[in-house]
Motif scaffolding. Sequence first.
Motif: not given
Length: 1063
Positions: A175-191
């Motif tokens: 996983p690639i973490y950002d400054g808030e210790n989140k990854t893109l998987l935490d921020r994006v969903e597709f439906h």
Amino acid sequence: MGEARLFGSMEVFLKKCEPSGDAAYGALRSLLERLEDPATRADARIFLSELQKRFESKDASETCLQTYHFQIQDIFLEQYEGFQKRKKLTMMVIPSIFIPEDWSFTFYEGLNRHPDSIFKDKTVAELGCGNGWISIAIAEKWSPLKVYGLDINPRAVKISWINLYLNALDEKGQPIYDGENKTLLDRVEFHESDLLSYCRDNQIELERIIGCIPQILNPNPDAMSKMITENASEEFLYSLSNYCALQEIILCLEAYWIESILKTAFPGLPGFVEDQFGLGLIARAVEEGISVIKPLGIMIFNMGGRPGQAVCKRLFERRGLRVNKLWQTKVLQAADTDISALVEIEKNSPHRFEFFMGLVGDQPICARTAWAYAKAGGRISHALSVYSCQLRQPNQVKKIFEFLRNGFHDISSSLDLSFEDDSVADEKIPFLAYLANVLKDISFFPYEPPAGSRRFRSLISGFMRTYHHVPLTADNVVVFPSRTVAIESALRLLSPRLAIVDEQLSRHLPRQWLTSLNIENTESGKHSEEAITVIEAPRQSDLMVELIKKLKPEVVVTGMAQFESVTSSSFEHLLDVTREIGCRLFLDVSDHFELSSLPSSNGLNILLEILFLRTYALSKYGFSGFQVYSDLEVAFVISEEAAMFKALCKTVELLQGNTSIISQYYYGCLFHELLAFQLADRHPPSQRIGEKTRTSEVNGFASSKMSILDHAELAVNEYDESPLVHMDVDQSFLPITRPVRAAIFESFARQNITESETDVTSGIRQLISSSYGYPCDSNTEFIYADCTMALFRYKLTEKTLTGSLETVKKPWVYISGPTINPTGLLYSNEEISKLLSVCAKFEARVILDTSFSGVEFNTTGFEDWKLGATLERLSSANSAFSVSLLGGLFFKMLTGGIKFGFLLINKPSLVETFHSFAGLSKPHNTIKYTVKKLLDVGEQKRGDLLNAISEQREILENRYKQLKQTLQNCGWEVLEAQAGVSILAKPSAYLGKTIKINKGANTQEIKLDDSNIREAMLRSTGLCINSAAWTGIPGYCRFTIALEDGEFKRALDCISKFKSLVE
């Protein structure tokens, strides 16, 4: 290693992809399943890295797309890098989804024109996400709370998930973490979602909505959902996603489609054509966005400029959004795209499309010029713009669109919320939201007292207390449809010998009042109460005062000039003079009355302070639309004198001067908004400085008029003991049909309504011709009013012709038919022909009142009227004989709260008389627009209206049978009826009997007879009926049946209860 665990070898995977795009998609879907599984995720990501390296060069990447039907490529962000300082995103594409090109890159560039905070910690949805690169780029750069990438193409959604894993994990699968210790998987969903259906169905509120949507005709969502599946053909799914592939479909239109555009796109109102120019899908996206976006949310859309920048911008503005163009560039039109269909549209319409010559030209050219230039080898382009928009009054606009979604979407094309002036928007949008709530929540317009809705009168008094510190209640306010009606009603009530009226207020008073020369007192000091003399006076206080001193009138009606209202001296002088001679003063402050949260200092407060602190008895106000509807007039009279208030209330009803409930809603909404805005006044109310002027000191009411008011049987409007059931009013409380609701809302939703759209004459002509065979030609005069009773002010009862006409010279004859009111019987064609023959013999002028016709539920043996032949025969034999036809849409269309009357005159000598009819309240354009819409629907024989009318006729027939049975069971003699909304019945079993009625703490015993049966039933059960005094038929009372279902059941219970109380 990852390769071996997944597929044995990369060659095996590629072999699976090679046969077709469908095969490649199947292999990639299996790969996604492994990415979704935490146990195999890292290996799957490593496999993708190795796959990308195998086709790393541009040529190899293109070969992969051609051979294996997929491609992995980098999208370089360059100056738009995000918090992780990424220079690029790695993305996979397949042929059946949208391929990133100029449109999407321009869109992303436009997004970057916003400040960095626009997406930070926000909930975002991207419509038409394609392979998901923009959703991922937004999450990478701005760290939103959540991005929902939505696409109707199920394959696009699967590929977007693969791309999310490609960029959320590094080449080793970590996983690639950002400054808030989140990854893109935490921020994006597709439906998978048809526009915003996923968010709507899951009740997700959005703060940002973005979309780079194909410009296609608005498809039917239900049909599309059945066509679009994961197994649909690759070509179909590709065309669904890729705008370039759709251009050929959009522009190569069949002739019938062009013809339909020309018939529907230009009804005289420019700008309501976006659905016809490939902007339909964007229009639907905006309307869906309004339902799910938070009040301060922002929507951003990419739009091609071929329809023209004005059309693109108007798409948003007419839906209540403020628009800002973030970015614009030009793109070349595909060389193989035929724009001849656009040329055809331009040829047959005033619209002009917008193209440019090459990429550098800045002067737009029309489609025809562009077509010719392209044919000669030139390259044409069109604009590509990014628009940001935000709701101007979000909560109100949301209510409006919620109403439209619930069964009224067909009128959404008429909605126009684009206003250059914010004050106009502040007036119109809240009212439309209020009207939408009213039409959505109520099944019928409730009964309102003729003197005005209690709520409306309370709002007026509240406004006067809050903004002008005048201590009023609803019981000090009487509402009228216009100032003219208010003035005439007051003068008829007071019947002064002489009245002085401001020349600006006297124009529409009865001609005989304005031409009378009877200004002197008679010797006996008495005068005929009908012989009112009105002297016109200039609006200047010194001249008015001089006239008052010399003529000594009993009533004065005047306004105040603007220059005189800024000080108190002129007004105080006027007050002193009228007080001295004992005349009543009606002060019109309409010109100074301002519906504003910051009313200007125009002298109104000075006038009001003097008026109420000096305790003068009566004042009159009137007002009309201020910003939107300058001609939508409503007037109100304020009186602190209880006797005057009650007399005016009765006068309104007796003269049928009721004010349209929609007009009361309109101004009530403005008052409500102002009262909600204003803070409570912390100052104590002003104290009065003198005694009230005693009523005896001023001119009183005419004795004959008070006798009429005291003995007239009027509706019961106030009763404290229990809720009333009204079977005593001519109003339908049946459910308002959908076409009526739609027409009412559309009449206010529109702007710039043309004269042809309010011309009801042809529709009325068709209606009365088909219904009654009444002949109309170029000499027929059409006169319109707010209701039929406004044309003939006093309620008339049917009279037989036997022997009556022999003693009358040049008689007028009133005949109610085909439905005879209030008995509910029908005149057949033969019967009306015989009556008209009698009238012709005596040269009578006949008025046929069809107002109560249109609801016939027992027509056995009844033959429709065919008046044409009869009138032709009788008129040719007697030139003095004439027949005018009076009617309305109340029962024909069951129009609920819409009051509209018409009078058709075939006798030129009568035309001027009726046109100058005093106090005639003309219907507003919104009413005429509503009526025309309903007439058009009726002429088209549209199923929804015809079915609703048929259903309500069936309801009325069943009601008649139920009420008849209940009355007969309770000892009433019921007259048979064939039509209408009322029943006549005689209380035979009750006459001479007694009933005990509680009156406060006391019990009163009443012996029942014709004169008290109504009051006895009211006091004992709360049921309001009309007695024989109202019906004019000795012994028979009237019961109306067009009640709301629950109220009708209550009425039946009241009738049964009355029987038990008498027994």
